[in-house]
Design a protein around this motif. Structure first.
Motif, short mmCIF file in Angstrom:
data_model
loop_
_atom_site.label_atom_id
_atom_site.label_comp_id
_atom_site.label_asym_id
_atom_site.label_seq_id
_atom_site.Cartn_x
_atom_site.Cartn_y
_atom_site.Cartn_z
N ALA A 223 0.84 -1.19 0.00
CA ALA A 223 0.00 0.00 0.00
C ALA A 223 0.88 1.25 0.00
CB ALA A 223 -0.90 -0.01 1.23
N PRO A 224 0.48 2.30 -0.73
CA PRO A 224 1.29 3.52 -0.79
C PRO A 224 1.55 4.15 0.58
CG PRO A 224 -0.35 3.51 -2.54
CD PRO A 224 -0.68 2.36 -1.64
N ASP A 225 0.65 3.92 1.54
CA ASP A 225 0.83 4.51 2.87
C ASP A 225 1.51 3.56 3.85
OD1 ASP A 225 -1.20 2.68 3.11
OD2 ASP A 225 -2.59 4.01 4.18
N LEU A 226 2.13 2.49 3.35
CA LEU A 226 2.85 1.58 4.23
C LEU A 226 3.99 2.35 4.90
CD1 LEU A 226 2.92 -1.53 4.94
CD2 LEU A 226 4.82 -1.69 3.31
N PRO A 227 4.17 2.19 6.22
CA PRO A 227 5.25 2.91 6.91
C PRO A 227 6.61 2.69 6.25
CG PRO A 227 3.79 1.87 8.50
CD PRO A 227 3.36 1.39 7.14
N GLU A 228 7.43 3.72 6.30
CA GLU A 228 8.72 3.70 5.61
C GLU A 228 9.60 2.55 6.07
OE1 GLU A 228 11.41 4.57 2.81
OE2 GLU A 228 9.41 5.45 3.03
N ASP A 229 9.58 2.26 7.38
CA ASP A 229 10.44 1.17 7.86
C ASP A 229 10.01 -0.17 7.28
OD1 ASP A 229 8.05 1.31 9.43
OD2 ASP A 229 8.99 0.00 10.92
N GLN A 230 8.69 -0.33 7.03
CA GLN A 230 8.19 -1.55 6.41
C GLN A 230 8.62 -1.63 4.95
OE1 GLN A 230 6.08 -4.15 7.91
NE2 GLN A 230 7.19 -3.19 9.60
N VAL A 231 8.55 -0.48 4.26
CA VAL A 231 8.98 -0.44 2.87
C VAL A 231 10.45 -0.81 2.76
CG1 VAL A 231 9.30 1.03 0.83
CG2 VAL A 231 7.24 1.28 2.24
N GLU A 232 11.26 -0.29 3.68
CA GLU A 232 12.69 -0.59 3.66
C GLU A 232 12.95 -2.08 3.86
OE1 GLU A 232 14.48 1.89 6.59
OE2 GLU A 232 14.26 3.74 5.42
N GLN A 233 12.15 -2.73 4.70
CA GLN A 233 12.32 -4.17 4.89
C GLN A 233 11.99 -4.92 3.61
OE1 GLN A 233 10.98 -6.16 8.55
NE2 GLN A 233 10.53 -4.14 9.39
N LEU A 234 10.95 -4.49 2.92
CA LEU A 234 10.60 -5.15 1.65
C LEU A 234 11.71 -4.94 0.63
CD1 LEU A 234 6.81 -4.23 1.29
CD2 LEU A 234 7.78 -6.43 1.97
N VAL A 235 12.20 -3.71 0.53
CA VAL A 235 13.28 -3.41 -0.42
C VAL A 235 14.50 -4.26 -0.10
CG1 VAL A 235 14.90 -1.63 -1.18
CG2 VAL A 235 12.48 -1.08 -0.90
N GLY A 236 14.76 -4.50 1.19
CA GLY A 236 15.90 -5.29 1.60
C GLY A 236 15.80 -6.76 1.19
N MET A 237 14.63 -7.19 0.79
CA MET A 237 14.46 -8.57 0.35
C MET A 237 15.04 -8.81 -1.04
SD MET A 237 10.54 -9.21 1.69
CE MET A 237 10.43 -10.87 1.00
N TYR A 238 15.29 -7.71 -1.76
CA TYR A 238 15.77 -7.85 -3.14
C TYR A 238 17.28 -7.76 -3.23
CZ TYR A 238 16.67 -6.93 -8.06
OH TYR A 238 17.16 -7.00 -9.33
N SER A 239 17.86 -8.66 -3.99
CA SER A 239 19.28 -8.61 -4.34
C SER A 239 19.38 -8.70 -5.87
CB SER A 239 20.05 -9.77 -3.70
OG SER A 239 20.02 -9.68 -2.29
N ALA A 240 20.41 -8.09 -6.41
CA ALA A 240 20.58 -8.09 -7.86
C ALA A 240 20.50 -9.50 -8.43
CB ALA A 240 21.92 -7.45 -8.23
N GLY A 241 19.68 -9.65 -9.44
CA GLY A 241 19.52 -10.96 -10.07
C GLY A 241 18.31 -11.73 -9.58
N ASP A 242 17.72 -11.28 -8.48
CA ASP A 242 16.52 -11.96 -7.97
C ASP A 242 15.35 -11.77 -8.92
OD1 ASP A 242 17.88 -12.78 -5.75
OD2 ASP A 242 16.99 -11.30 -4.39
N TYR A 243 14.46 -12.74 -8.92
CA TYR A 243 13.24 -12.64 -9.71
C TYR A 243 12.14 -12.06 -8.82
CZ TYR A 243 14.69 -14.92 -14.06
OH TYR A 243 15.29 -15.20 -15.27
N LEU A 244 12.33 -10.81 -8.43
CA LEU A 244 11.37 -10.10 -7.60
C LEU A 244 11.05 -8.75 -8.22
CD1 LEU A 244 12.70 -10.60 -3.94
CD2 LEU A 244 10.73 -11.70 -4.98
#
Length: 245
Positions: free
Chosen positions: A125-146
């Motif tokens: 959701a666009p209003d997801l707290p920033e710390d939650q967004v950062e955790q989601l972003v941290g799930m991605y590494s270069a080359g992942d299929y995400l």
């Protein structure tokens, strides 16, 4: 008489030494066998534990599954009415969304094509707290299929992850089932095109794509027919949305 007794004693002593040696050999064999059995039990136990942990880590509950009956290419620019929000599969445009992290929503018709290649699309959701967004972003590494992006449509939860024909919801980014879902279905093999690329095509957000398509239409071009409109992937090479020069 004394010599005879000494010889008898020597024979008796030799017999005692032999018996003692045999006893020690049996003891060593027993210890060796016990050690081997113990080692085997430990190894088998460790393997069983690792298998259990692997199965447990890939066991995902609360996954909704859907039958995707059609996944044809439609003309780029033609909106597809998906049954789920966010979609889990269906007809799509001929190019795919590059896997990665996006700060703005991406085009569903491109992202669905990424799902077809085995990607997991994580929407929040666009209003997801920033710390939650950062955790989601941290799930991605270069080359992942995400593909990770905000989503402005209706969602049943603040976070929704989709793979081809499957979807799971989560309230927070550290939800264990969400993590397991990604581990299990990222680079999925039970998709129409397993192993196909998730890069080299569309890197633009939905708003940027809309601008490009609008500009092409204003110049009198026939949409982006050169990119797709094929009924299947065979016989038609997928091409990215091209920016105007």
């Amino acid at each position: 008489m004394a010599k005879k007794k000494t010889a008898e004693e020597r024979r008796q002593r030799a017999a005692e030494l032999k018996a003692q040696r045999l006893k020690e050999e049996r003891r060593r064999k027993i210890l060796t066998i016990t050690g081997v059995v113990t080692a085997v039990v430990l190894v088998v136990g460790l393997i069983a534990f690792l298998v259990f942990m692997e199965v447990r880590s890939r066991s995902v509950s609360n996954v909704a599954e859907y039958d995707v009956s059609s996944y044809e290419h439609v003309e780029t620019g033609q909106a597809v009415d998906y049954e789920q929000s966010p979609p889990v599969g269906g007809d799509h445009w001929s190019a795919w969304q590059n896997c990665g992290v996006y700060p703005e929503p991406v085009t569903p018709e491109f992202a669905v094509h990424s799902l077809e290649h085995g990607a997991v699309w994580i929407n929040y959701a666009p209003d997801l707290p920033e710390d939650q967004v950062e955790q989601l972003v941290g799930m991605y590494s270069a080359g992942d299929y995400l593909v990770i992006s905000p989503y402005e449509g209706e969602m049943e939860a603040p976070i929704v992850a989709s793979s081809w024909g499957r979807q799971i919801t989560a309230e927070t980014a550290d939800d264990e089932m969400l993590q397991r879902f990604v581990r299990l279905y990222e680079r999925g093999t039970d998709v129409p095109e397993p192993g196909a690329s998730c890069s080299g095509q569309v890197a633009e957000t939905q708003a940027e794509v809309a601008t490009l398509l609008s500009g092409q239409g204003a110049e009198g071009e026939q949409g982006t027919e050169g990119e797709g409109g094929a009924d299947s992937e065979e016989g038609a090479e997928d091409q990215p949305v091209e920016e105007e020069e």
